[in-house]
Design an enzyme around this catalytic site. Structure first.
Site, PDB file in Angstrom:
ATOM      1  N   GLY A  54      34.900  33.209  34.194  1.00 45.73           N
ATOM      2  CA  GLY A  54      36.253  33.271  33.677  1.00 45.73           C
ATOM      3  C   GLY A  54      37.322  33.303  34.634  1.00 45.73           C
ATOM      4  CB  ALA A  55      40.439  31.104  35.667  1.00 50.00           C
ATOM      5  NE  ARG A  90      31.706  29.253  38.813  1.00 54.70           N
ATOM      6  CZ  ARG A  90      31.866  29.267  37.595  1.00 54.70           C
ATOM      7  NH1 ARG A  90      32.260  30.491  37.056  1.00 54.70           N
ATOM      8  NH2 ARG A  90      31.816  28.197  36.918  1.00 54.70           N
ATOM      9  CG  ASP A 243      38.388  27.485  34.577  1.00 56.20           C
ATOM     10  OD1 ASP A 243      38.123  27.114  33.398  1.00 56.20           O
ATOM     11  OD2 ASP A 243      37.997  28.636  34.960  1.00 56.20           O
TER      12      ASP A 243
END
Ligand code: MRU
Length: 367
Positions: A54-55, A90, A243
Protein backbone atom coordinates in the site's frame (compact mmCIF):
# COMPACT_ATOMS: atom_id res chain seq x y z
CA UNK A 1 -8.14 1.12 13.93
CA UNK A 2 -8.95 -1.66 16.37
CA UNK A 3 -8.15 -5.35 16.07
CA UNK A 4 -10.33 -7.28 18.49
CA UNK A 5 -10.57 -4.20 20.70
CA UNK A 6 -6.87 -3.26 20.64
CA UNK A 7 -5.97 -0.05 18.76
CA UNK A 8 -3.32 -0.60 16.09
CA UNK A 9 -1.50 1.35 13.45
CA UNK A 10 0.06 -0.59 10.56
CA UNK A 11 3.59 0.46 11.67
CA UNK A 12 4.89 1.72 15.01
CA UNK A 13 8.12 2.27 16.91
CA UNK A 14 9.04 -0.63 19.21
CA UNK A 15 9.32 -0.05 22.94
CA UNK A 16 13.13 -0.09 22.71
CA UNK A 17 12.90 3.06 20.57
CA UNK A 18 15.02 1.50 17.79
CA UNK A 19 13.14 -1.14 15.87
CA UNK A 20 9.94 -0.59 13.89
CA UNK A 21 7.12 -3.08 14.20
CA UNK A 22 4.66 -4.03 11.51
CA UNK A 23 1.71 -6.35 10.95
CA UNK A 24 2.81 -9.14 8.60
CA UNK A 25 0.34 -8.72 5.73
CA UNK A 26 1.53 -11.86 3.94
CA UNK A 27 -0.23 -14.11 6.47
CA UNK A 28 -3.44 -12.14 6.96
CA UNK A 29 -6.34 -12.90 7.18
CA UNK A 30 -5.44 -16.34 8.48
CA UNK A 31 -2.92 -15.27 11.11
CA UNK A 32 -2.34 -11.96 12.89
CA UNK A 33 1.40 -11.68 13.45
CA UNK A 34 3.65 -8.72 14.08
CA UNK A 35 7.27 -8.50 12.90
CA UNK A 36 10.19 -6.44 14.22
CA UNK A 37 12.24 -4.60 11.62
CA UNK A 38 15.72 -4.22 13.15
CA UNK A 39 17.90 -3.37 10.17
CA UNK A 40 17.75 -1.43 6.93
CA UNK A 41 17.67 -4.77 5.11
CA UNK A 42 14.70 -5.94 7.21
CA UNK A 43 12.77 -2.83 6.14
CA UNK A 44 13.73 -3.15 2.47
CA UNK A 45 12.81 -6.85 2.39
CA UNK A 46 9.49 -6.21 4.16
CA UNK A 47 8.58 -3.83 1.32
CA UNK A 48 9.83 -6.19 -1.41
CA UNK A 49 8.05 -9.31 -0.17
CA UNK A 50 4.98 -7.24 0.74
CA UNK A 51 4.84 -7.85 4.48
CA UNK A 52 3.98 -4.17 4.20
CA UNK A 53 2.30 -2.83 1.08
CA UNK A 54 0.00 0.00 0.00
CA UNK A 55 1.55 3.25 -1.15
CA UNK A 56 1.49 5.33 2.07
CA UNK A 57 2.64 2.42 4.24
CA UNK A 58 5.50 1.68 1.86
CA UNK A 59 6.59 5.31 2.36
CA UNK A 60 6.30 5.12 6.15
CA UNK A 61 8.29 1.86 6.23
CA UNK A 62 11.00 3.43 4.07
CA UNK A 63 11.17 6.34 6.53
CA UNK A 64 11.89 3.91 9.39
CA UNK A 65 14.24 2.01 7.08
CA UNK A 66 16.29 5.21 6.80
CA UNK A 67 16.43 5.40 10.61
CA UNK A 68 17.63 1.79 10.79
CA UNK A 69 20.25 2.48 8.12
CA UNK A 70 21.87 5.02 10.47
CA UNK A 71 21.98 2.66 13.46
CA UNK A 72 25.71 1.84 13.29
CA UNK A 73 26.94 4.51 10.91
CA UNK A 74 25.66 8.07 10.56
CA UNK A 75 28.00 9.10 7.73
CA UNK A 76 26.88 10.72 4.47
CA UNK A 77 27.78 7.45 2.73
CA UNK A 78 25.52 5.40 5.01
CA UNK A 79 22.69 7.87 4.51
CA UNK A 80 22.91 7.78 0.72
CA UNK A 81 23.36 3.98 0.69
CA UNK A 82 20.19 3.54 2.78
CA UNK A 83 18.26 5.79 0.40
CA UNK A 84 19.57 3.90 -2.65
CA UNK A 85 18.70 0.48 -1.17
CA UNK A 86 15.16 1.53 -0.30
CA UNK A 87 14.56 3.20 -3.68
CA UNK A 88 15.14 -0.17 -5.39
CA UNK A 89 12.39 -1.99 -3.46
CA UNK A 90 9.26 -1.26 -5.51
CA UNK A 91 8.91 1.03 -8.52
CA UNK A 92 5.32 2.25 -8.80
CA UNK A 93 4.23 3.85 -5.52
CA UNK A 94 5.62 7.39 -5.49
CA UNK A 95 5.15 7.61 -1.70
CA UNK A 96 8.33 5.54 -1.41
CA UNK A 97 10.42 8.14 -3.20
CA UNK A 98 8.56 10.98 -1.49
CA UNK A 99 9.33 9.62 1.99
CA UNK A 100 12.99 8.90 1.20
CA UNK A 101 13.41 12.45 -0.15
CA UNK A 102 11.70 13.87 2.95
CA UNK A 103 14.13 11.95 5.15
CA UNK A 104 17.15 13.06 3.12
CA UNK A 105 16.00 16.69 3.30
CA UNK A 106 15.70 16.41 7.10
CA UNK A 107 19.07 14.68 7.55
CA UNK A 108 21.59 15.81 4.96
CA UNK A 109 22.29 19.11 6.72
CA UNK A 110 22.37 17.68 10.24
CA UNK A 111 25.68 17.04 12.00
CA UNK A 112 26.37 13.30 12.28
CA UNK A 113 25.71 13.16 16.03
CA UNK A 114 22.20 14.55 15.57
CA UNK A 115 21.15 12.41 12.62
CA UNK A 116 19.63 9.48 14.48
CA UNK A 117 17.40 11.66 16.64
CA UNK A 118 16.37 13.76 13.65
CA UNK A 119 15.62 10.62 11.61
CA UNK A 120 13.28 9.10 14.18
CA UNK A 121 11.57 12.47 14.68
CA UNK A 122 10.90 12.89 10.94
CA UNK A 123 9.77 9.27 10.51
CA UNK A 124 7.28 9.71 13.35
CA UNK A 125 6.02 12.93 11.77
CA UNK A 126 5.58 11.23 8.39
CA UNK A 127 3.43 8.60 10.10
CA UNK A 128 1.37 11.13 12.07
CA UNK A 129 0.88 13.30 8.99
CA UNK A 130 -0.36 10.30 7.03
CA UNK A 131 -2.89 9.46 9.73
CA UNK A 132 -4.22 13.02 9.69
CA UNK A 133 -4.30 13.16 5.88
CA UNK A 134 -6.22 9.90 5.69
CA UNK A 135 -8.66 11.00 8.40
CA UNK A 136 -9.39 14.14 6.38
CA UNK A 137 -9.79 12.11 3.19
CA UNK A 138 -12.53 10.32 5.08
CA UNK A 139 -14.17 13.52 6.25
CA UNK A 140 -14.14 14.91 2.71
CA UNK A 141 -15.18 11.68 1.00
CA UNK A 142 -18.02 10.83 3.36
CA UNK A 143 -20.01 13.75 1.92
CA UNK A 144 -20.18 11.92 -1.42
CA UNK A 145 -21.68 8.89 0.31
CA UNK A 146 -24.09 11.07 2.30
CA UNK A 147 -25.30 12.69 -0.95
CA UNK A 148 -26.06 9.29 -2.45
CA UNK A 149 -27.76 8.13 0.77
CA UNK A 150 -29.98 11.22 0.73
CA UNK A 151 -31.17 10.31 -2.77
CA UNK A 152 -32.21 6.75 -1.80
CA UNK A 153 -33.71 7.04 1.69
CA UNK A 154 -34.05 3.78 3.58
CA UNK A 155 -31.85 1.96 1.09
CA UNK A 156 -28.27 0.69 1.29
CA UNK A 157 -25.46 2.60 -0.43
CA UNK A 158 -23.37 0.06 -2.37
CA UNK A 159 -19.71 0.94 -2.85
CA UNK A 160 -17.27 -1.02 -5.00
CA UNK A 161 -13.56 -0.96 -4.19
CA UNK A 162 -10.52 -2.68 -5.66
CA UNK A 163 -7.40 -4.01 -3.92
CA UNK A 164 -6.83 -2.82 -0.36
CA UNK A 165 -6.77 0.92 0.22
CA UNK A 166 -7.73 0.65 3.86
CA UNK A 167 -5.84 1.27 7.08
CA UNK A 168 -3.48 -1.62 6.34
CA UNK A 169 -2.31 0.22 3.21
CA UNK A 170 -1.66 3.46 5.07
CA UNK A 171 -0.60 4.17 8.66
CA UNK A 172 -4.24 4.38 9.78
CA UNK A 173 -7.76 4.99 8.38
CA UNK A 174 -6.89 4.22 4.74
CA UNK A 175 -7.60 6.23 1.63
CA UNK A 176 -10.54 4.67 -0.27
CA UNK A 177 -11.86 2.99 2.88
CA UNK A 178 -11.61 6.08 5.10
CA UNK A 179 -14.84 7.66 3.73
CA UNK A 180 -16.51 4.26 4.17
CA UNK A 181 -15.39 3.94 7.81
CA UNK A 182 -16.61 7.49 8.45
CA UNK A 183 -19.96 6.72 6.80
CA UNK A 184 -20.39 3.50 8.79
CA UNK A 185 -19.43 5.24 12.05
CA UNK A 186 -22.04 7.93 11.33
CA UNK A 187 -24.70 5.27 11.08
CA UNK A 188 -25.14 5.33 7.28
CA UNK A 189 -26.29 2.07 5.75
CA UNK A 190 -23.33 1.12 3.55
CA UNK A 191 -22.29 -2.14 1.93
CA UNK A 192 -18.96 -2.74 0.17
CA UNK A 193 -18.28 -4.94 -2.84
CA UNK A 194 -14.64 -5.98 -2.32
CA UNK A 195 -12.94 -7.12 -5.54
CA UNK A 196 -10.80 -10.15 -4.66
CA UNK A 197 -7.87 -8.56 -6.59
CA UNK A 198 -5.91 -11.36 -8.16
CA UNK A 199 -3.11 -12.24 -8.19
CA UNK A 200 -2.32 -11.45 -4.55
CA UNK A 201 -5.93 -11.12 -3.38
CA UNK A 202 -5.53 -7.97 -1.31
CA UNK A 203 -9.30 -7.46 -1.55
CA UNK A 204 -10.33 -10.96 -0.43
CA UNK A 205 -7.65 -11.15 2.24
CA UNK A 206 -7.05 -7.63 3.55
CA UNK A 207 -10.03 -5.41 2.66
CA UNK A 208 -12.49 -8.11 3.75
CA UNK A 209 -10.54 -8.67 7.00
CA UNK A 210 -10.42 -4.95 7.81
CA UNK A 211 -14.07 -4.34 7.05
CA UNK A 212 -15.08 -7.42 9.00
CA UNK A 213 -13.10 -6.33 12.08
CA UNK A 214 -14.83 -2.94 11.94
CA UNK A 215 -18.28 -4.40 11.35
CA UNK A 216 -18.80 -2.90 7.90
CA UNK A 217 -21.13 -5.07 5.76
CA UNK A 218 -19.28 -6.34 2.70
CA UNK A 219 -19.19 -9.06 0.07
CA UNK A 220 -16.08 -10.43 -1.63
CA UNK A 221 -16.52 -10.76 -5.39
CA UNK A 222 -14.39 -12.24 -8.15
CA UNK A 223 -12.60 -9.51 -10.07
CA UNK A 224 -14.77 -9.88 -13.15
CA UNK A 225 -18.05 -9.33 -11.30
CA UNK A 226 -18.14 -5.55 -11.02
CA UNK A 227 -19.40 -4.84 -14.54
CA UNK A 228 -22.35 -7.16 -14.07
CA UNK A 229 -23.28 -5.55 -10.74
CA UNK A 230 -23.03 -2.08 -12.28
CA UNK A 231 -25.34 -3.04 -15.15
CA UNK A 232 -27.94 -4.17 -12.62
CA UNK A 233 -27.96 -1.09 -10.39
CA UNK A 234 -26.06 -2.73 -7.57
CA UNK A 235 -23.19 -0.26 -7.40
CA UNK A 236 -23.81 3.39 -6.44
CA UNK A 237 -20.20 4.57 -6.39
CA UNK A 238 -16.69 3.18 -6.90
CA UNK A 239 -13.86 4.39 -4.68
CA UNK A 240 -10.28 3.14 -5.08
CA UNK A 241 -6.86 4.22 -3.90
CA UNK A 242 -3.84 5.04 -6.05
CA UNK A 243 -0.10 4.40 -5.94
CA UNK A 244 0.87 7.35 -8.08
CA UNK A 245 -1.29 10.18 -9.39
CA UNK A 246 0.28 12.04 -12.30
CA UNK A 247 0.18 15.82 -12.51
CA UNK A 248 -2.58 15.49 -15.14
CA UNK A 249 -4.83 13.39 -12.86
CA UNK A 250 -4.09 9.96 -14.37
CA UNK A 251 -4.00 7.38 -11.57
CA UNK A 252 -1.91 4.23 -11.25
CA UNK A 253 -3.49 1.63 -9.01
CA UNK A 254 -3.64 -2.13 -8.60
CA UNK A 255 -4.03 -4.07 -11.85
CA UNK A 256 -7.70 -4.19 -12.86
CA UNK A 257 -8.63 -0.74 -11.65
CA UNK A 258 -8.76 0.58 -15.23
CA UNK A 259 -11.33 -2.05 -16.24
CA UNK A 260 -13.56 -1.04 -13.32
CA UNK A 261 -13.32 2.59 -14.36
CA UNK A 262 -14.35 1.67 -17.92
CA UNK A 263 -17.33 -0.31 -16.66
CA UNK A 264 -18.30 2.55 -14.32
CA UNK A 265 -18.21 5.06 -17.19
CA UNK A 266 -20.34 2.78 -19.39
CA UNK A 267 -22.93 2.59 -16.61
CA UNK A 268 -22.83 6.25 -15.47
CA UNK A 269 -21.53 5.32 -12.04
CA UNK A 270 -19.25 7.83 -10.30
CA UNK A 271 -15.64 6.60 -10.03
CA UNK A 272 -13.61 8.37 -7.33
CA UNK A 273 -9.98 7.91 -6.36
CA UNK A 274 -8.73 8.78 -2.87
CA UNK A 275 -5.17 9.89 -2.08
CA UNK A 276 -2.99 12.00 0.18
CA UNK A 277 -0.64 14.64 -1.27
CA UNK A 278 2.34 12.25 -0.93
CA UNK A 279 0.86 10.12 -3.75
CA UNK A 280 0.99 12.92 -6.34
CA UNK A 281 3.89 12.89 -8.79
CA UNK A 282 3.94 16.46 -10.07
CA UNK A 283 6.82 15.63 -12.45
CA UNK A 284 4.71 13.30 -14.62
CA UNK A 285 2.37 14.90 -17.14
CA UNK A 286 1.10 11.73 -18.81
CA UNK A 287 0.54 8.91 -16.34
CA UNK A 288 -0.48 6.28 -18.91
CA UNK A 289 2.78 6.80 -20.76
CA UNK A 290 5.22 7.53 -17.96
CA UNK A 291 4.26 5.89 -14.65
CA UNK A 292 6.53 2.83 -14.21
CA UNK A 293 4.52 -0.38 -13.81
CA UNK A 294 5.95 -3.04 -11.53
CA UNK A 295 6.17 -6.58 -12.90
CA UNK A 296 6.42 -9.21 -10.20
CA UNK A 297 7.29 -12.89 -10.10
CA UNK A 298 5.09 -15.10 -12.26
CA UNK A 299 4.48 -17.52 -9.38
CA UNK A 300 2.06 -14.95 -7.92
CA UNK A 301 -0.15 -15.69 -10.97
CA UNK A 302 0.53 -19.40 -11.41
CA UNK A 303 -0.03 -20.11 -7.72
CA UNK A 304 -2.52 -19.03 -5.08
CA UNK A 305 -2.11 -18.88 -1.31
CA UNK A 306 -4.73 -19.93 1.19
CA UNK A 307 -5.55 -21.76 4.40
CA UNK A 308 -5.18 -25.52 4.17
CA UNK A 309 -7.35 -27.98 6.09
CA UNK A 310 -4.51 -28.57 8.59
CA UNK A 311 -4.52 -24.85 9.51
CA UNK A 312 -1.30 -23.95 7.71
CA UNK A 313 -1.08 -21.20 5.08
CA UNK A 314 -0.09 -22.91 1.84
CA UNK A 315 0.47 -22.11 -1.81
CA UNK A 316 -1.03 -24.27 -4.58
CA UNK A 317 -0.60 -24.13 -8.35
CA UNK A 318 -3.64 -23.03 -10.38
CA UNK A 319 -2.23 -22.78 -13.92
CA UNK A 320 -1.14 -25.51 -16.31
CA UNK A 321 2.38 -26.66 -15.42
CA UNK A 322 4.94 -25.03 -17.69
CA UNK A 323 2.70 -22.21 -18.98
CA UNK A 324 4.44 -18.87 -18.62
CA UNK A 325 2.53 -16.10 -16.79
CA UNK A 326 2.66 -12.30 -16.90
CA UNK A 327 2.36 -10.43 -13.64
CA UNK A 328 1.70 -6.72 -14.18
CA UNK A 329 1.04 -5.34 -10.72
CA UNK A 330 -0.59 -2.01 -11.65
CA UNK A 331 -2.42 -0.24 -14.44
CA UNK A 332 -3.15 3.40 -15.12
CA UNK A 333 -6.67 4.81 -15.34
CA UNK A 334 -6.77 7.93 -17.50
CA UNK A 335 -8.04 11.07 -15.78
CA UNK A 336 -11.01 11.27 -18.19
CA UNK A 337 -12.52 8.19 -16.52
CA UNK A 338 -12.11 9.55 -12.97
CA UNK A 339 -15.07 11.50 -11.61
CA UNK A 340 -12.97 13.16 -8.92
CA UNK A 341 -9.98 12.90 -6.60
CA UNK A 342 -10.66 12.80 -2.86
CA UNK A 343 -7.74 14.36 -0.99
CA UNK A 344 -7.05 15.63 2.52
CA UNK A 345 -7.72 19.15 1.22
CA UNK A 346 -11.01 18.41 -0.51
CA UNK A 347 -12.43 16.80 -3.64
CA UNK A 348 -11.22 18.01 -7.04
CA UNK A 349 -11.44 17.25 -10.72
CA UNK A 350 -8.83 14.77 -11.95
CA UNK A 351 -6.77 17.29 -13.89
CA UNK A 352 -3.79 19.60 -13.38
CA UNK A 353 -6.19 22.50 -12.82
CA UNK A 354 -8.13 20.51 -10.25
CA UNK A 355 -5.00 19.41 -8.38
CA UNK A 356 -3.37 22.84 -8.46
CA UNK A 357 -6.62 24.33 -7.17
CA UNK A 358 -6.14 22.27 -3.99
CA UNK A 359 -2.32 22.51 -3.92
CA UNK A 360 -1.63 26.05 -5.22
CA UNK A 361 1.96 25.85 -3.97
CA UNK A 362 2.55 23.41 -6.87
CA UNK A 363 1.47 25.88 -9.57
CA UNK A 364 4.17 26.44 -12.21
CA UNK A 365 4.34 30.13 -11.32
CA UNK A 366 4.37 29.26 -7.60
CA UNK A 367 1.23 31.33 -7.00
O1 MRU B 1 0.74 -4.02 -4.50
P1 MRU B 1 0.10 -3.28 -3.37
O2 MRU B 1 -0.71 -4.14 -2.46
O3 MRU B 1 1.13 -2.45 -2.62
O4 MRU B 1 -0.90 -2.27 -4.07
C1 MRU B 1 -1.67 -1.42 -3.29
C2 MRU B 1 -2.67 -0.66 -4.07
O5 MRU B 1 -2.75 -0.75 -5.26
C3 MRU B 1 -3.53 0.30 -3.30
O6 MRU B 1 -4.77 0.44 -3.92
C4 MRU B 1 -2.82 1.66 -3.30
O7 MRU B 1 -1.54 1.55 -2.72
C5 MRU B 1 -3.58 2.71 -2.61
S1 MRU B 1 -3.35 2.53 -0.89
C6 MRU B 1 -4.00 3.55 0.11
Amino acid sequence: MRVDGTPYRSIWLAEDGWAAEIIDQTVLPHRFETVRLETLEDAARAIEIMQVRGAPLIGATAAYGMCLGLKDDTSDEALEAAAARLRRTRPTAINLIWAIDEMLAALRNQPREKRQEAAYARAAEICDEDVEACRHIGLNGVKLIEDIAAKKPGKTVNILTHCNAGWLATVDWGTALSPIYHAHDKGLDVHVWADETRPRNQGAALTAWELGKHGVPHTVIADNTGGHLMQHGQVDICITGTDRTAGNGDVANKIGTYLKALAARDNDIPFYVALPHSTIDWTIEDGVRDIPIEQRDETEVTHIQGLAADGTVQSVQVSAPGSPAGNYAFDVTPARLVTGLITERGVCEASREGLVGLYPEQADDGS
